[in-house]
Design an enzyme around this catalytic site. Sequence first.
Site, PDB file in Angstrom:
ATOM      1  N   SER B 123      26.158   0.980  22.602  1.00 50.87           N
ATOM      2  CA  SER B 123      25.138   2.011  22.770  1.00 50.87           C
ATOM      3  C   SER B 123      25.713   3.282  23.385  1.00 50.87           C
ATOM      4  O   SER B 123      25.157   4.354  23.217  1.00 50.87           O
ATOM      5  CB  SER B 123      23.993   1.489  23.647  1.00 50.87           C
ATOM      6  N   GLU B 156      21.313   2.742  14.377  1.00 51.26           N
ATOM      7  CA  GLU B 156      22.180   3.916  14.307  1.00 51.26           C
ATOM      8  C   GLU B 156      23.516   3.483  13.714  1.00 51.26           C
ATOM      9  O   GLU B 156      24.167   2.593  14.261  1.00 51.26           O
ATOM     10  CB  GLU B 156      22.406   4.488  15.709  1.00 51.26           C
TER      11      GLU B 156
END
Lengths: 244, 294
Positions: B123, B156
């Site tokens: 992340s 993502e």
Amino acid sequence: MSMQSGVAVVGRTPTAQQLVELAESSGHTVERLGAGEPAAAAIVFVAVDVAGTEPPSQSNALRAAVGAATAGTVVVACTTLLSPTELARQTDDPARVVGLHLFTSAPGTGLAEIVPAEQSAPSNVERLSDLLKGFGLPAIVVKDRPGFLIQRLFLPYLNQAVQALDDGIASAQDIDASVELGLGYPVGPLRLLDDLGLSRHAATTATLCLDLADRHFAPPPLLSRRAALGCDGRLSPMPGGEAS
Amino acid sequence: VTAQAESAQVGVVGAGTMGAGIVLVMLRGGHTVVLHDVDDAAVARGVDQVRRFLDRSVAKGKLAADGRDNALARLTSTTDLGDLGGSQVVVEAIFEDADLKAGLFGKLDDICGPDTLFHTNTSTLSVTAIAAGSRHPHRVVGTHYCNPAPLMKLVEVVRGRRTDDDALTATVRFVEALGKRVVHSGDTPGFLVNLFLVPFENDCLRALEAGLGTVESIDVAVKAGLGYPLGTFELLDIVGLDIHRSVSLSLYHQLRDPRFAPPPLVDRMISAGQLGRKTGEGFYTYDTTALFGA
């Protein structure tokens, strides 16, 4: 302490119209007043400014409303950016002035920020707070600091999204989708800015950048360029149109 | 690179919350999964988390009992990385440390075939830096699943500097076939979701420190004013202040932008043991330390 009741609204701006609707929908009879007209109402709302569109000379309307107010009337200065303390200072009876910021431009239910001026009598703040409880939108009390609370939190995020687009980190669609699907925000920042109007946001954030001396409020260059295009300026693709 | 969009063997490394969530996504996508962690206890906890999620889905009527049994039959677990050798895709979801992640891909180089896609679920770290641990950085792609992975639609997809077109295209096809919405992000700190979320959270914390609002009024402002599903302090209590601090510091060190720096209040609350829901107290107090939806 006062037997007065009722609500009056001075001005014809969109904020004034919104206040009339909120008050009427909560069962109040609303008096519409021109500048300086005396009010019998307990609480008089004066729409002082609309972000980036009206000159601060509108504080004349506030001064007139305070001058025309009968004893016990609370005069509410509705503003997005101006300091209630400064506005109250320009009147003959600052203690009766309380600031209010109606924030309904993002897709929440809407928010009322009650902004006591340094001079506001606490009882007047309380009376405004009590009235707003019936208005059907949450009200919070915030400090008289630049951007109050919600714009202070919201604007750097919007600017950051514009800069991320300009930096080529992702497309406008993907930037918006990331917060809509990843964080559950109702609308992504770029489409939201297009809906708000780029020049309005650019003016607001430029003012706060000066007031707070914080570069995160500086209008990103891409925003300024597109805002200069007026109503043609957009950040996200037109619905169904080409990618930007 | 020939990753199958259907019925591939997928290796998942790391059996924590993210790893278990990713296993569920892969099983739901029809894949066979080999779950790896370093010891039996960790692996057992991960498998147990997967089983409990599927049991709850059955109890809620969202999944038939044989659907659960079929999914569990496609899951095996191991503490031997060598068992990931037959995987077309390996998804890494281990501790958020660039050296550890890079080292893992170095080991996988010797285990996996020449067409294996390497996905890193990070992340806050650089995909390029993680890929540098592999002799095949062109096959390393960032895939950041949002937590909880089985419920959140967004992934993502991040291209590192050495990721090639084939690996990127195959990854997008693979992730979209899992029913996810892909957004493309550059290999920039925080990608998109954390780039926007983390400084906003810190701005709310600084507003609280400055007395611009209270925990309650700031949460009201965020929910009523902006329409966000959770107040910032409600969310921070779920995330945990310790996690928030390390994510913030990681991004701050990479971006050197003060908005990302965790304000001192975060340190004080950690010192006081007020980490959020998991300690029963954060910005709010809780009767139970169980996370809802767990």
